[in-house]
Design a protein around this motif. Structure first.
Motif, PDB file in Angstrom:
ATOM      1  N   THR A  27       0.818  -1.209   0.000  1.00  0.00           N
ATOM      2  CA  THR A  27       0.000   0.000   0.000  1.00  0.00           C
ATOM      3  C   THR A  27       0.851   1.258   0.000  1.00  0.00           C
ATOM      4  OG1 THR A  27      -0.177  -0.146   2.415  1.00  0.00           O
ATOM      5  CG2 THR A  27      -1.958  -1.121   1.104  1.00  0.00           C
ATOM      6  N   PHE A  28       2.032   1.178  -0.616  1.00  0.00           N
ATOM      7  CA  PHE A  28       2.950   2.319  -0.663  1.00  0.00           C
ATOM      8  C   PHE A  28       2.249   3.550  -1.212  1.00  0.00           C
ATOM      9  CE2 PHE A  28       6.859   4.592  -1.052  1.00  0.00           C
ATOM     10  CZ  PHE A  28       6.793   5.283  -2.254  1.00  0.00           C
ATOM     11  N   MET A  33       5.290  10.433   2.442  1.00  0.00           N
ATOM     12  CA  MET A  33       6.728  10.160   2.493  1.00  0.00           C
ATOM     13  C   MET A  33       7.496  11.451   2.754  1.00  0.00           C
ATOM     14  SD  MET A  33       6.952   6.905   1.985  1.00  0.00           S
ATOM     15  CE  MET A  33       8.730   6.755   1.740  1.00  0.00           C
ATOM     16  N   GLY A  34       8.664  11.275   3.353  1.00  0.00           N
ATOM     17  CA  GLY A  34       9.470  12.458   3.626  1.00  0.00           C
ATOM     18  C   GLY A  34      10.955  12.138   3.628  1.00  0.00           C
ATOM     19  N   LYS A  75       6.816   1.710  -8.547  1.00  0.00           N
ATOM     20  CA  LYS A  75       8.093   1.122  -8.134  1.00  0.00           C
ATOM     21  C   LYS A  75       8.300   1.180  -6.619  1.00  0.00           C
ATOM     22  CE  LYS A  75      10.509   2.165 -12.460  1.00  0.00           C
ATOM     23  NZ  LYS A  75      11.693   2.839 -13.082  1.00  0.00           N
ATOM     24  N   ASN A  76       7.291   1.658  -5.898  1.00  0.00           N
ATOM     25  CA  ASN A  76       7.422   1.781  -4.432  1.00  0.00           C
ATOM     26  C   ASN A  76       8.671   2.572  -4.040  1.00  0.00           C
ATOM     27  OD1 ASN A  76       5.123   0.188  -4.254  1.00  0.00           O
ATOM     28  ND2 ASN A  76       5.958  -1.218  -2.751  1.00  0.00           N
ATOM     29  N   THR A  77       8.922   3.655  -4.727  1.00  0.00           N
ATOM     30  CA  THR A  77      10.163   4.390  -4.519  1.00  0.00           C
ATOM     31  C   THR A  77       9.890   5.890  -4.456  1.00  0.00           C
ATOM     32  OG1 THR A  77      11.427   2.678  -5.685  1.00  0.00           O
ATOM     33  CG2 THR A  77      12.481   4.813  -5.397  1.00  0.00           C
ATOM     34  N   ALA A  97       8.436   7.081   6.207  1.00  0.00           N
ATOM     35  CA  ALA A  97       7.100   6.779   5.682  1.00  0.00           C
ATOM     36  C   ALA A  97       6.064   6.878   6.786  1.00  0.00           C
ATOM     37  CB  ALA A  97       7.073   5.375   5.081  1.00  0.00           C
ATOM     38  N   SER A  98       4.909   7.408   6.433  1.00  0.00           N
ATOM     39  CA  SER A  98       3.784   7.438   7.351  1.00  0.00           C
ATOM     40  C   SER A  98       2.660   6.602   6.768  1.00  0.00           C
ATOM     41  CB  SER A  98       3.293   8.865   7.575  1.00  0.00           C
ATOM     42  OG  SER A  98       2.108   8.850   8.342  1.00  0.00           O
TER      43      SER A  98
END
Length: 124
Positions: A27-28, A33-34, A75-77, A97-98
């Motif tokens: 579930t990326f 994101m930070g 790509k979960n990146t 990641a939150s």
């Protein structure tokens, strides 16, 4: 969520680096994101943040116009493109990641997962 950063290194002032952060989890695309950094003797500070879709971003004033945060949900990146680097950018850079928030978040306490950090050193 496991996060693995890459792309740090030593660069001369004015140079560029691109940091990458690969995340586990199916579930990326829902995660806020930070990127944070911490220099020796200083507190960890938020450098850039991005919401779940990539449509909203945040930058600390000192990097505006030089750094760009982006994400590729397929790509979960998440990436941090750093241009016109300065010696004061030298620090360990952390990806975070939150899984609770999907919008732009900047407080360390709002992030539940952290990478191991990657060193960025800028020489004058």
């Amino acid at each position: 969520v496991q996060l693995v950063e890459s792309g740090g290194g030593l660069v001369q002032a004015g140079g560029s680096l691109r940091l990458s952060c690969a995340a586990s989890g199916q579930t990326f695309s829902t995660y806020a994101m930070g990127w944070f950094r911490q220099a020796p003797g200083k507190e960890r500070e938020s450098v850039a943040a991005i919401n779940w879709s990539g449509g909203n971003t945040y930058y600390v004033d000192s990097v505006k116009g030089r750094f760009t945060i982006s994400r590729d949900n397929a790509k979960n990146t998440v990436y941090l493109q750093m241009n016109s680097l300065k010696p004061e950018d030298t620090a360990v850079y952390y990806c975070a990641a939150s899984t609770i928030y999907s919008g732009v978040v900047t407080e360390p306490a709002e992030f539940g997962s952290w990478g191991q950090g990657t060193q960025v050193a800028v020489s004058s």
